[in-house]
Design a protein around this motif. Sequence first.
Motif, mmCIF file in Angstrom:
data_model
loop_
_atom_site.group_PDB
_atom_site.id
_atom_site.type_symbol
_atom_site.label_atom_id
_atom_site.label_comp_id
_atom_site.label_asym_id
_atom_site.label_seq_id
_atom_site.Cartn_x
_atom_site.Cartn_y
_atom_site.Cartn_z
ATOM 1 N N SER A 239 1.217 -2.517 13.585
ATOM 2 C CA SER A 239 1.387 -2.439 12.145
ATOM 3 C C SER A 239 2.727 -2.998 11.659
ATOM 4 C CB SER A 239 1.227 -0.986 11.704
ATOM 5 O OG SER A 239 2.423 -0.480 11.200
ATOM 6 N N SER A 240 2.809 -3.157 10.341
ATOM 7 C CA SER A 240 4.017 -3.704 9.718
ATOM 8 C C SER A 240 4.986 -2.599 9.315
ATOM 9 C CB SER A 240 3.612 -4.472 8.466
ATOM 10 O OG SER A 240 3.131 -3.539 7.515
ATOM 11 N N ARG A 241 4.633 -1.345 9.597
ATOM 12 C CA ARG A 241 5.436 -0.233 9.061
ATOM 13 C C ARG A 241 6.904 -0.393 9.463
ATOM 14 N NH1 ARG A 241 2.046 3.907 12.808
ATOM 15 N NH2 ARG A 241 0.455 2.684 11.769
ATOM 16 N N ARG B 269 -3.830 6.972 17.857
ATOM 17 C CA ARG B 269 -3.888 6.531 16.458
ATOM 18 C C ARG B 269 -4.912 7.319 15.641
ATOM 19 N NH1 ARG B 269 -2.977 1.790 13.077
ATOM 20 N NH2 ARG B 269 -4.799 1.451 11.784
ATOM 21 N N GLN C 236 0.875 -1.188 0.000
ATOM 22 C CA GLN C 236 0.000 0.000 0.000
ATOM 23 C C GLN C 236 0.899 1.221 0.000
ATOM 24 O OE1 GLN C 236 0.370 1.607 2.985
ATOM 25 N NE2 GLN C 236 0.147 0.198 4.693
ATOM 26 N N ASP D 139 1.620 -4.716 5.019
ATOM 27 C CA ASP D 139 0.541 -4.197 5.851
ATOM 28 C C ASP D 139 0.118 -5.348 6.754
ATOM 29 O OD1 ASP D 139 -1.834 -1.789 5.605
ATOM 30 O OD2 ASP D 139 -2.306 -3.649 6.659
ATOM 31 N N SER D 140 0.017 -5.075 8.026
ATOM 32 C CA SER D 140 -0.222 -6.169 8.976
ATOM 33 C C SER D 140 -1.571 -6.857 8.741
ATOM 34 C CB SER D 140 -0.143 -5.659 10.406
ATOM 35 O OG SER D 140 -1.125 -4.684 10.624
ATOM 36 N N HIS D 141 -2.502 -6.168 8.092
ATOM 37 C CA HIS D 141 -3.813 -6.783 7.870
ATOM 38 C C HIS D 141 -3.898 -7.607 6.585
ATOM 39 C CE1 HIS D 141 -4.916 -3.631 10.871
ATOM 40 N NE2 HIS D 141 -5.328 -4.746 11.424
ATOM 41 N N ALA E 207 1.496 3.798 1.934
ATOM 42 C CA ALA E 207 2.251 4.287 3.090
ATOM 43 C C ALA E 207 3.492 3.440 3.366
ATOM 44 C CB ALA E 207 1.352 4.330 4.325
ATOM 45 N N THR E 208 3.496 2.209 2.886
ATOM 46 C CA THR E 208 4.687 1.372 3.051
ATOM 47 C C THR E 208 5.319 1.071 1.687
ATOM 48 O OG1 THR E 208 3.259 -0.562 2.961
ATOM 49 C CG2 THR E 208 3.869 0.209 5.154
ATOM 50 N N ILE F 294 -6.375 5.266 10.093
ATOM 51 C CA ILE F 294 -4.959 5.495 10.398
ATOM 52 C C ILE F 294 -4.710 6.970 10.726
ATOM 53 C CG2 ILE F 294 -4.329 5.720 7.945
ATOM 54 C CD1 ILE F 294 -1.595 4.872 8.730
ATOM 55 N N HIS G 64 -3.944 4.742 1.764
ATOM 56 C CA HIS G 64 -3.681 5.361 3.071
ATOM 57 C C HIS G 64 -3.525 6.880 2.982
ATOM 58 C CE1 HIS G 64 -2.964 1.293 4.498
ATOM 59 N NE2 HIS G 64 -2.750 1.733 5.710
ATOM 60 N N ARG H 245 6.420 9.341 4.667
ATOM 61 C CA ARG H 245 6.792 7.930 4.612
ATOM 62 C C ARG H 245 7.906 7.644 3.598
ATOM 63 N NH1 ARG H 245 3.348 3.775 6.778
ATOM 64 N NH2 ARG H 245 2.960 4.425 8.900
ATOM 65 N N ARG I 230 -8.192 -1.040 15.118
ATOM 66 C CA ARG I 230 -7.232 -0.674 16.171
ATOM 67 C C ARG I 230 -7.623 0.596 16.899
ATOM 68 N NH1 ARG I 230 -2.038 -2.276 12.564
ATOM 69 N NH2 ARG I 230 -2.227 -4.462 13.142
#
Length: 650
Positions: free
Chosen positions: A539-541, A384, A35, A119-121, A37-38, A361, A65, A496, A379
């Motif tokens: 998150s995975s960021r 956040r 995505q 992305d963690s989801h 943002a990452t 987010i 995002h 980012r 979350r």
Amino acid sequence: MALNVAQKLIKEHLIEGEMRTGEEIGLKIDQTLTQDATGTLVMLELEAMGIDRVKTEASAQYVDHNLIQVDHKNPDDHLFLESATRRFGVYFSKPGNGVSHPVHMQRIGKPGKTMVGSDSHTCAAGSIGMLAMGAGGMEVALAMAGKPFYVKMPEIWGVKLTGELPEWVSAKDVILELLRRHGVKGGVGRIIEFYGPGLKCLGAMDRHVIANMGAELGATTTVFPSDEEVRKFFELEERAGDWKELKADKGATYDITEEMDLSSLEPLIAKPTSPGNVVPVREVAGEPIYQAYIGSSANPGYRDFAIVAEMVKGRQVSSNVSLDINPASRQLLSDLTKTGLLFELIQAGGRLHQAGCNGCIGMGQAPATGKNSLRTTPRNFPGRSGTKEDSVFLCSPETAAASALTGKITDPRDLGMDYPQVELPEHPTINNELLEKPLPLEQSRKTELVKGPNISTIPEFEPLPDSMELPVIFKVGDDISTDEILAGGGRVLPFRSNLEEISKFTFEILDDTYYKRAMGIREQGGHVIIGGNNYGQGSSREHAALAPRYLGLRCVIAKDFARIHWQNLVNFGVLPIEFIHEEDYEAIDDEDTLLVKNLHTTLPKANEIQVEVKGKGTINARHSLSKRQVEVMLAGGLINWVKQGEAAVQ
Ligand code: MIC
């Protein structure tokens, strides 16, 4: 041997290691998801590695995002990403097309396939029988380059669903119940696999809700079988040919088992400030609310919006409530428009936002100070939402809508309304125009990357020194989330792709002097952080590892770590080690200096590491790095390790 669904998926993709719990395995990855943002870092990493074209079956880049365009930064990133997808042979889902997880599930995901996503989801795709895992961008970049994805073989946790969901209780309550029972660490080192007769009352999108928030339990991923419900979903999405059955063998077993009788569930809610803080809605009923927020990857289905529309139809939401409608995708927005339900939402007072992640987010829709916000998002970590002292509750669309109508937290069963029946549209509005296909190779090779002034390159980091003397400049408690390490939100997210600038926000929510203090000693060798349990959850960021590393973080000693953040620390050359005796956490203070010696010889040989706390004595700590990760650490991170590997081949 009879296998469960998770074991089948792993076995079919296993290219290194053995399926023994806790041991590192390498998996072949079929698909990837990134995505915006990452993804900018991922694309820069592909560029740094000199990749010509991705080697996966399908890789997709979503812009969901960073949608608010208050200056050039976010749109510059969007154009950079579009050029990078054209350059590397990736699908590009344009701004406005929707949140990655539902769109990927609807348009690209396939049962039986593996996927990693930055992305963690990403685990949401477990809803259609995929083995889909969130990971740091570097790992996703490597998977795109055709390399295996490494993870510790998880335990398989079978959750047997029986019974049927009662009226006013829906998929969100199922995952909230699991969080109520086990908390935010309950899934660490595990894959959650749902099975049993209760599955019949959960459609594929309901399963998405559940699989998505497996991330909140810290699970490696969540899987569902690909059964009749998934087949119906593929048919509806006009992709019947992409469906295949994937079920556990008769007699398959699980490492851990648990049962949940769906008929016994009631509406649940996670109180501020953790998804694990779950109670029945009736326990907090009556608290005044300021905002009811519908949408996000945690409730992205047509049903989730339609039920709200049916509930508020012909009524007005309470005058002190902001009802925020965040369509998860353009397809959903079009469907709600066609069926007229969007009209009902707007007429009842709903505020319509663009399709995307938005306030989930902290990209807009921040709540007012001290006011309660009820959200269907996954979350509610502190801050956040974008508001520092926020008070965010997580709940089902039914509970959010009931509360919007009354102006206070309301158990939807108390409305005295008939439970609305929602029919899915017979023909959803499928329109692939905002999902660009990868370019053919000859054309992609001619594509230049378009970099705006906000896009910086990733700095080179030195290899791990043999000994490090590091002052503790920050000691934190349990369950520190990546949102607290490096916030999201409209102020921070636009940086980012600019490490120098984003690093200024590191730990700002917890201590706004961290940046200055870390920078002050960066050139003297850096610093160490002391953490509690579940350090880096959420998150995975990878920015949450990369930014502190840039500021001189060389080591984190914690009681234990969340999986993705732990991997990210290693990938950027920050040594993650754990206390062997939890009491030692108490013995270290903010002002202490720690000394670790002979790392080059001890790390490859043993798991134990001696840490001298200067003036106080020595404590024993341990690392749980695989042989490969020790090499990565010694090299100073994954980029250096990949380069070393390439140099060795040449
Ligand atoms: C999240 O839900 O926390 C995010 C924002 O989607 C993150 C990714 C990010 O920080 O960009 C995630 O889940 O990994």
